[in-house]
Design a protein around this motif. Structure first.
Motif, PDB file in Angstrom:
ATOM      1  N   MET A   1       0.844  -1.172   0.000  1.00  0.00           N
ATOM      2  CA  MET A   1       0.000   0.000   0.000  1.00  0.00           C
ATOM      3  C   MET A   1       0.892   1.238   0.000  1.00  0.00           C
ATOM      4  O   MET A   1       1.210   1.798   1.016  1.00  0.00           O
ATOM      5  CB  MET A   1      -0.915   0.011   1.200  1.00  0.00           C
ATOM      6  N   SER A   2       1.317   1.642  -1.186  1.00  0.00           N
ATOM      7  CA  SER A   2       2.312   2.690  -1.279  1.00  0.00           C
ATOM      8  C   SER A   2       1.688   4.064  -1.353  1.00  0.00           C
ATOM      9  O   SER A   2       0.697   4.278  -2.047  1.00  0.00           O
ATOM     10  CB  SER A   2       3.163   2.468  -2.533  1.00  0.00           C
ATOM     11  N   PRO A   3       2.250   5.087  -0.672  1.00  0.00           N
ATOM     12  CA  PRO A   3       1.724   6.446  -0.750  1.00  0.00           C
ATOM     13  C   PRO A   3       1.996   7.037  -2.106  1.00  0.00           C
ATOM     14  O   PRO A   3       2.998   6.758  -2.734  1.00  0.00           O
ATOM     15  CB  PRO A   3       2.494   7.177   0.349  1.00  0.00           C
ATOM     16  N   ARG A   4       1.083   7.881  -2.580  1.00  0.00           N
ATOM     17  CA  ARG A   4       1.278   8.559  -3.851  1.00  0.00           C
ATOM     18  C   ARG A   4       1.213  10.053  -3.597  1.00  0.00           C
ATOM     19  O   ARG A   4       0.224  10.561  -3.110  1.00  0.00           O
ATOM     20  CB  ARG A   4       0.192   8.145  -4.841  1.00  0.00           C
TER      21      ARG A   4
ATOM     22  N   ALA B   1      -6.894  13.277   0.537  1.00  0.00           N
ATOM     23  CA  ALA B   1      -6.270  12.090  -0.054  1.00  0.00           C
ATOM     24  C   ALA B   1      -6.995  11.705  -1.341  1.00  0.00           C
ATOM     25  O   ALA B   1      -6.372  11.273  -2.323  1.00  0.00           O
ATOM     26  CB  ALA B   1      -6.311  10.928   0.945  1.00  0.00           C
ATOM     27  N   MET B   2      -8.316  11.860  -1.354  1.00  0.00           N
ATOM     28  CA  MET B   2      -9.087  11.556  -2.552  1.00  0.00           C
ATOM     29  C   MET B   2      -8.734  12.520  -3.678  1.00  0.00           C
ATOM     30  O   MET B   2      -8.601  12.105  -4.840  1.00  0.00           O
ATOM     31  CB  MET B   2     -10.580  11.631  -2.259  1.00  0.00           C
ATOM     32  N   GLN B   3      -8.564  13.795  -3.365  1.00  0.00           N
ATOM     33  CA  GLN B   3      -8.191  14.769  -4.380  1.00  0.00           C
ATOM     34  C   GLN B   3      -6.857  14.406  -5.018  1.00  0.00           C
ATOM     35  O   GLN B   3      -6.692  14.485  -6.238  1.00  0.00           O
ATOM     36  CB  GLN B   3      -8.130  16.162  -3.757  1.00  0.00           C
ATOM     37  N   THR B   4      -5.908  13.977  -4.180  1.00  0.00           N
ATOM     38  CA  THR B   4      -4.610  13.568  -4.692  1.00  0.00           C
ATOM     39  C   THR B   4      -4.736  12.328  -5.559  1.00  0.00           C
ATOM     40  O   THR B   4      -4.175  12.252  -6.664  1.00  0.00           O
ATOM     41  CB  THR B   4      -3.630  13.292  -3.535  1.00  0.00           C
TER      42      THR B   4
ATOM     43  N   GLU C   1      -7.574   0.909  -9.124  1.00  0.00           N
ATOM     44  CA  GLU C   1      -6.349   1.524  -8.599  1.00  0.00           C
ATOM     45  C   GLU C   1      -6.678   2.727  -7.721  1.00  0.00           C
ATOM     46  O   GLU C   1      -6.029   2.966  -6.698  1.00  0.00           O
ATOM     47  CB  GLU C   1      -5.442   1.943  -9.754  1.00  0.00           C
ATOM     48  N   PHE C   2      -7.696   3.487  -8.123  1.00  0.00           N
ATOM     49  CA  PHE C   2      -8.138   4.625  -7.335  1.00  0.00           C
ATOM     50  C   PHE C   2      -8.606   4.172  -5.954  1.00  0.00           C
ATOM     51  O   PHE C   2      -8.250   4.761  -4.929  1.00  0.00           O
ATOM     52  CB  PHE C   2      -9.281   5.330  -8.074  1.00  0.00           C
ATOM     53  N   THR C   3      -9.388   3.095  -5.916  1.00  0.00           N
ATOM     54  CA  THR C   3      -9.876   2.550  -4.646  1.00  0.00           C
ATOM     55  C   THR C   3      -8.720   2.114  -3.766  1.00  0.00           C
ATOM     56  O   THR C   3      -8.682   2.401  -2.567  1.00  0.00           O
ATOM     57  CB  THR C   3     -10.810   1.351  -4.903  1.00  0.00           C
ATOM     58  N   GLU C   4      -7.749   1.434  -4.366  1.00  0.00           N
ATOM     59  CA  GLU C   4      -6.584   0.969  -3.609  1.00  0.00           C
ATOM     60  C   GLU C   4      -5.823   2.147  -3.021  1.00  0.00           C
ATOM     61  O   GLU C   4      -5.379   2.107  -1.871  1.00  0.00           O
ATOM     62  CB  GLU C   4      -5.657   0.152  -4.505  1.00  0.00           C
ATOM     63  N   SER C   5      -5.696   3.220  -3.798  1.00  0.00           N
ATOM     64  CA  SER C   5      -4.939   4.373  -3.310  1.00  0.00           C
ATOM     65  C   SER C   5      -5.644   5.047  -2.133  1.00  0.00           C
ATOM     66  O   SER C   5      -4.991   5.592  -1.240  1.00  0.00           O
ATOM     67  CB  SER C   5      -4.722   5.386  -4.445  1.00  0.00           C
ATOM     68  N   LEU C   6      -6.974   4.996  -2.113  1.00  0.00           N
ATOM     69  CA  LEU C   6      -7.707   5.560  -0.986  1.00  0.00           C
ATOM     70  C   LEU C   6      -7.535   4.705   0.261  1.00  0.00           C
ATOM     71  O   LEU C   6      -7.292   5.206   1.357  1.00  0.00           O
ATOM     72  CB  LEU C   6      -9.193   5.674  -1.328  1.00  0.00           C
ATOM     73  N   ILE C   7      -7.677   3.394   0.089  1.00  0.00           N
ATOM     74  CA  ILE C   7      -7.549   2.477   1.226  1.00  0.00           C
ATOM     75  C   ILE C   7      -6.136   2.510   1.793  1.00  0.00           C
ATOM     76  O   ILE C   7      -5.927   2.426   3.006  1.00  0.00           O
ATOM     77  CB  ILE C   7      -7.926   1.045   0.808  1.00  0.00           C
ATOM     78  N   ASN C   8      -5.162   2.662   0.914  1.00  0.00           N
ATOM     79  CA  ASN C   8      -3.762   2.632   1.324  1.00  0.00           C
ATOM     80  C   ASN C   8      -3.195   4.010   1.648  1.00  0.00           C
ATOM     81  O   ASN C   8      -1.997   4.149   1.869  1.00  0.00           O
ATOM     82  CB  ASN C   8      -2.909   2.020   0.208  1.00  0.00           C
ATOM     83  N   ALA C   9      -4.041   5.030   1.644  1.00  0.00           N
ATOM     84  CA  ALA C   9      -3.557   6.398   1.828  1.00  0.00           C
ATOM     85  C   ALA C   9      -2.755   6.537   3.120  1.00  0.00           C
ATOM     86  O   ALA C   9      -3.159   6.057   4.174  1.00  0.00           O
ATOM     87  CB  ALA C   9      -4.729   7.373   1.838  1.00  0.00           C
ATOM     88  N   GLN C  10      -1.617   7.213   3.020  1.00  0.00           N
ATOM     89  CA  GLN C  10      -0.821   7.542   4.200  1.00  0.00           C
ATOM     90  C   GLN C  10      -0.903   9.046   4.417  1.00  0.00           C
ATOM     91  O   GLN C  10      -0.947   9.829   3.476  1.00  0.00           O
ATOM     92  CB  GLN C  10       0.625   7.086   4.026  1.00  0.00           C
ATOM     93  N   PHE C  11      -0.930   9.421   5.664  1.00  0.00           N
ATOM     94  CA  PHE C  11      -1.137  10.813   6.014  1.00  0.00           C
ATOM     95  C   PHE C  11       0.113  11.403   6.651  1.00  0.00           C
ATOM     96  O   PHE C  11       1.019  10.678   7.065  1.00  0.00           O
ATOM     97  CB  PHE C  11      -2.336  10.938   6.957  1.00  0.00           C
TER      98      PHE C  11
ATOM     99  N   GLY D   1       4.436  -2.704   7.424  1.00  0.00           N
ATOM    100  CA  GLY D   1       3.047  -2.495   7.049  1.00  0.00           C
ATOM    101  C   GLY D   1       2.922  -1.202   6.287  1.00  0.00           C
ATOM    102  O   GLY D   1       3.573  -0.218   6.609  1.00  0.00           O
ATOM    103  N   ASP D   2       2.095  -1.190   5.264  1.00  0.00           N
ATOM    104  CA  ASP D   2       2.008  -0.034   4.386  1.00  0.00           C
ATOM    105  C   ASP D   2       0.914   0.953   4.778  1.00  0.00           C
ATOM    106  O   ASP D   2       0.906   2.086   4.347  1.00  0.00           O
ATOM    107  CB  ASP D   2       1.739  -0.487   2.942  1.00  0.00           C
ATOM    108  N   HIS D   3      -0.066   0.511   5.548  1.00  0.00           N
ATOM    109  CA  HIS D   3      -1.145   1.422   5.899  1.00  0.00           C
ATOM    110  C   HIS D   3      -0.671   2.449   6.904  1.00  0.00           C
ATOM    111  O   HIS D   3       0.254   2.205   7.665  1.00  0.00           O
ATOM    112  CB  HIS D   3      -2.327   0.636   6.466  1.00  0.00           C
ATOM    113  N   SER D   4      -1.317   3.611   6.885  1.00  0.00           N
ATOM    114  CA  SER D   4      -0.868   4.717   7.733  1.00  0.00           C
ATOM    115  C   SER D   4      -0.836   4.354   9.203  1.00  0.00           C
ATOM    116  O   SER D   4      -0.005   4.845   9.949  1.00  0.00           O
ATOM    117  CB  SER D   4      -1.783   5.928   7.525  1.00  0.00           C
ATOM    118  N   MET D   5      -1.741   3.498   9.671  1.00  0.00           N
ATOM    119  CA  MET D   5      -1.752   3.160  11.086  1.00  0.00           C
ATOM    120  C   MET D   5      -0.524   2.353  11.488  1.00  0.00           C
ATOM    121  O   MET D   5      -0.195   2.238  12.656  1.00  0.00           O
ATOM    122  CB  MET D   5      -3.024   2.385  11.452  1.00  0.00           C
TER     123      MET D   5
END
Length: 250
Positions: free
Chosen positions: A1-4, A143-146, A174-184, A223-227
């Motif tokens: 889950m890579s940040p973009r 994150a969605m805007q990005t 891919e858009f869905t994955e980027s939202l789920i994997n979003a890092q803050f 782990g790739d998720h922000s948490m």
């Protein structure tokens, strides 16, 4: 889950330095989508969230209502409430060993059974509160805007003839994955942690679960998720909550 990460200059470079290689009509369409990304309306955000959540649900094994995980999450959810900024929350459990949880701007909250296996009810409540915080504080919308702008850039790269790839079909997964994997950012993570603390306080729930939840996450490898990210480290996040608890006793 890579940040973009979207850098305006980089995006402009993609659009204009390679314009000779792509169809101009497709470039204009993709460029328009990139501009729109910065000004997505709340209705747009909800619509895109609906699509993304449906996409994720369709590819996941969801715990049925009578499943032990679903019953447990229902119990936890009652303590947290049923709305995010006036938007009704829809809670579901994904049956997977992955340790994760996320929320979208349409009230879609998903908790993975792997996280529920790892944590107590109080800890799960703290994590969900954190994810709700990202929505309530506007982090998820950003994150969605990005993610939407990145999909626009990829539309530009794949433009051919008069048609550019659209989010509704080739880009949705891919858009869905980027939202789920979003890092803050570090500040966003801390703000979401504090939001969860305040929510638990308001709902008269135990806040100590936030501390132990972060301590458990700190013991996980990567782990790739922000948490699970180290910005800030889970141990530091636990310390922040411990300090808030201590401050109340003074």
């Amino acid at each position: 889950m890579s940040p973009r990460h979207l850098i305006p200059a980089l995006l402009a470079g993609l659009f204009f330095s390679q314009i000779h290689a792509f169809d101009l009509g497709g470039m204009v369409k993709a460029g328009s989508k990139a501009v729109q990304a910065a000004t997505l309306s709340d209705a747009d955000v909800k619509s895109l969230s609906d699509q993304a959540c449906a996409q994720s649900d369709g590819e996941s094994k969801i715990a049925p209502a009578k499943d032990k995980y679903a019953k447990r999450l229902e119990k936890i959810a009652k303590g947290l409430g049923s709305e995010i900024n006036g938007q009704a929350i829809n809670y579901k459990v994904y049956l997977t060993s992955e340790v994760n949880a996320w929320a979208m701007a349409n009230g879609c909250v998903r908790v993975y059974s792997g996280l529920m296996d790892l944590m107590t009810d109080d800890e799960v409540a703290g994590v969900i509160g954190h994810e709700i915080g990202h929505v309530a504080l506007g982090h998820t919308k950003k994150a969605m805007q990005t993610a939407y702008a990145v999909s626009a850039a990829r539309d530009a790269a794949s433009s051919s003839g008069t048609r550019a790839a659209t989010l509704a079909d080739s880009q949705l997964g891919e858009f869905t994955e980027s939202l789920i994997n979003a890092q803050f950012s570090q500040s966003q993570e801390t703000d979401a942690d504090n939001y969860s603390f305040d929510l638990l306080t308001q709902r008269k729930l135990k806040r100590e679960g936030l501390v132990t939840a972060f301590q458990k996450l700190a013991q996980l490898d990567g782990g790739d998720h922000s948490m699970l990210s180290s910005h800030p480290a889970s141990a530091d996040r636990a310390k922040n909550i411990e300090q808030r608890l201590a401050a109340e006793k003074k």
